[in-house]
Scaffold this motif. Structure first.
Motif, PDB file in Angstrom:
ATOM      1  N   GLU A   1       0.647   4.094 -11.245  1.00 52.01           N
ATOM      2  CA  GLU A   1       1.712   4.838 -10.897  1.00 52.01           C
ATOM      3  C   GLU A   1       2.809   4.310 -10.290  1.00 52.01           C
ATOM      4  OE1 GLU A   1       0.028   9.344 -10.520  1.00 52.01           O
ATOM      5  OE2 GLU A   1      -1.208   7.866  -9.933  1.00 52.01           O
ATOM      6  N   ASP A   2       4.198   4.912 -10.728  1.00 52.00           N
ATOM      7  CA  ASP A   2       5.351   4.241 -10.150  1.00 52.00           C
ATOM      8  C   ASP A   2       5.545   4.405  -8.566  1.00 52.00           C
ATOM      9  OD1 ASP A   2       8.314   4.846  -9.420  1.00 52.00           O
ATOM     10  OD2 ASP A   2       8.547   3.499 -11.156  1.00 52.00           O
TER      11      ASP A   2
ATOM     12  N   ASP B   1       0.920  -1.121   0.107  1.00 50.89           N
ATOM     13  CA  ASP B   1       0.110   0.119  -0.013  1.00 50.89           C
ATOM     14  C   ASP B   1       0.911   1.157   0.003  1.00 50.89           C
ATOM     15  OD1 ASP B   1       0.653   0.403   2.612  1.00 50.89           O
ATOM     16  OD2 ASP B   1      -1.123  -0.119   3.473  1.00 50.89           O
ATOM     17  N   ILE B   2       0.217   2.490   0.212  1.00 49.68           N
ATOM     18  CA  ILE B   2       0.910   3.695  -0.168  1.00 49.68           C
ATOM     19  C   ILE B   2       2.075   3.743   1.086  1.00 49.68           C
ATOM     20  CG2 ILE B   2      -0.429   4.759  -1.880  1.00 49.68           C
ATOM     21  CD1 ILE B   2      -1.094   6.526   0.789  1.00 49.68           C
ATOM     22  N   ASN B   3       1.635   3.408   1.896  1.00 43.99           N
ATOM     23  CA  ASN B   3       2.662   3.441   3.354  1.00 43.99           C
ATOM     24  C   ASN B   3       3.594   2.310   3.431  1.00 43.99           C
ATOM     25  OD1 ASN B   3       0.927   5.850   4.271  1.00 43.99           O
ATOM     26  ND2 ASN B   3      -0.508   4.395   4.758  1.00 43.99           N
ATOM     27  N   GLY B   4       3.667   1.576   2.256  1.00 45.84           N
ATOM     28  CA  GLY B   4       4.808   0.548   2.479  1.00 45.84           C
ATOM     29  C   GLY B   4       4.366  -0.879   3.123  1.00 45.84           C
TER      30      GLY B   4
ATOM     31  N   GLY C   1      -3.077   1.079  -2.915  1.00 47.85           N
ATOM     32  CA  GLY C   1      -1.712   0.601  -3.036  1.00 47.85           C
ATOM     33  C   GLY C   1      -1.274   0.678  -4.481  1.00 47.85           C
ATOM     34  N   TRP C   2      -0.103  -0.129  -4.695  1.00 43.27           N
ATOM     35  CA  TRP C   2       0.453   0.015  -6.031  1.00 43.27           C
ATOM     36  C   TRP C   2       0.258  -1.117  -6.915  1.00 43.27           C
ATOM     37  CZ3 TRP C   2       2.442   4.848  -6.437  1.00 43.27           C
ATOM     38  CH2 TRP C   2       2.639   5.643  -5.141  1.00 43.27           C
TER      39      TRP C   2
ATOM     40  N   ASP D   1       6.473   8.653  -8.156  1.00 40.08           N
ATOM     41  CA  ASP D   1       5.202   9.017  -7.814  1.00 40.08           C
ATOM     42  C   ASP D   1       4.584   9.044  -6.516  1.00 40.08           C
ATOM     43  OD1 ASP D   1       5.119  10.014 -10.671  1.00 40.08           O
ATOM     44  OD2 ASP D   1       4.209   7.816 -11.178  1.00 40.08           O
ATOM     45  N   ALA D   2       5.461   8.406  -5.498  1.00 42.62           N
ATOM     46  CA  ALA D   2       4.831   8.506  -4.307  1.00 42.62           C
ATOM     47  C   ALA D   2       4.409   9.668  -3.686  1.00 42.62           C
ATOM     48  CB  ALA D   2       5.841   7.823  -3.340  1.00 42.62           C
TER      49      ALA D   2
END
Length: 186
Positions: free
Chosen positions: A89-90, A34-37, A112-113, A94-95
């Motif tokens: 996105e990367d 996810d965006i928080n790793g 998430g990615w 792009d984070a």
């Protein structure tokens, strides 16, 4: 009719929707971040209805449907429905932009990615290189594909999306879904 309001077109009744197909174990068990790793898998949501939305910050139709996805998430979470947005996105490049976008849009569901293998696995051979695309994964792990803008009345009617219904929903403001890959300008 309000020009900002999306409209739904009914599927052709002579083409019955296909029953949902099981999602391959490799797709369910692939590790995503996810965006928080934090690492997660779609299989972590087994026993729940899971809506997976493929999107990106630069995608106009994605921006149109995000408020509806937030409503869907808030309204149906107590009924065992989870929503995950997977951005194309990367995760390195792009984070910051994605995190800022999520904060500004007040996105409350998990983001998430996305990976190519999960995206293609969700599409199950019905590959469309456009976003947004949403997939409803049943409690049993079968998947239905819905393409286009998610509507409040569509959500409330508990749609039965299938291959015959793809590309049936359009926004009067946005005529076509965005390309799957982000354009690169030289």
């Amino acid at each position: 009719s309000n020009s900002n309001q999306a409209v739904a077109v009914k599927a052709n009744p002579s083409q019955p929707a296909q029953p949902p197909q099981p999602l391959p174990a490799a797709v369910l068990n692939e590790e995503l971040k996810d965006i928080n790793g934090k690492t997660f898998k779609l299989a972590d949501y087994s026993g729940k209805v899971l809506v997976v939305n493929l999107w990106a910050t630069w995608c106009g139709p994605c921006r149109v449907e995000i408020p509806e996805l937030i409503k869907l998430s808030n309204e149906y979470k107590s009924r065992g429905v989870e929503l995950i947005g997977l951005t194309s996105e990367d995760p390195v490049e792009d984070a910051a932009k994605v995190k800022d976008f999520i904060a500004k849009q007040n996105i409350t569901y998990r983001v998430g990615w996305g990976t190519q293998s999960v995206s293609l696995g969700l599409m199950q051979g019905n590959v469309k290189h456009v976003i947004p695309q949403s997939f409803v994964i049943t409690r049993e792990g079968a998947v239905r594909h819905c393409q286009g803008v998610v509507l409040a009345d569509w959500v409330a009617s508990r749609p039965r999306c299938g291959p015959s219904e793809t590309s049936q929903r359009r926004s009067s403001r946005v005529s076509q879904p965005a390309p799957w890959t982000r354009p690169r300008f030289s």
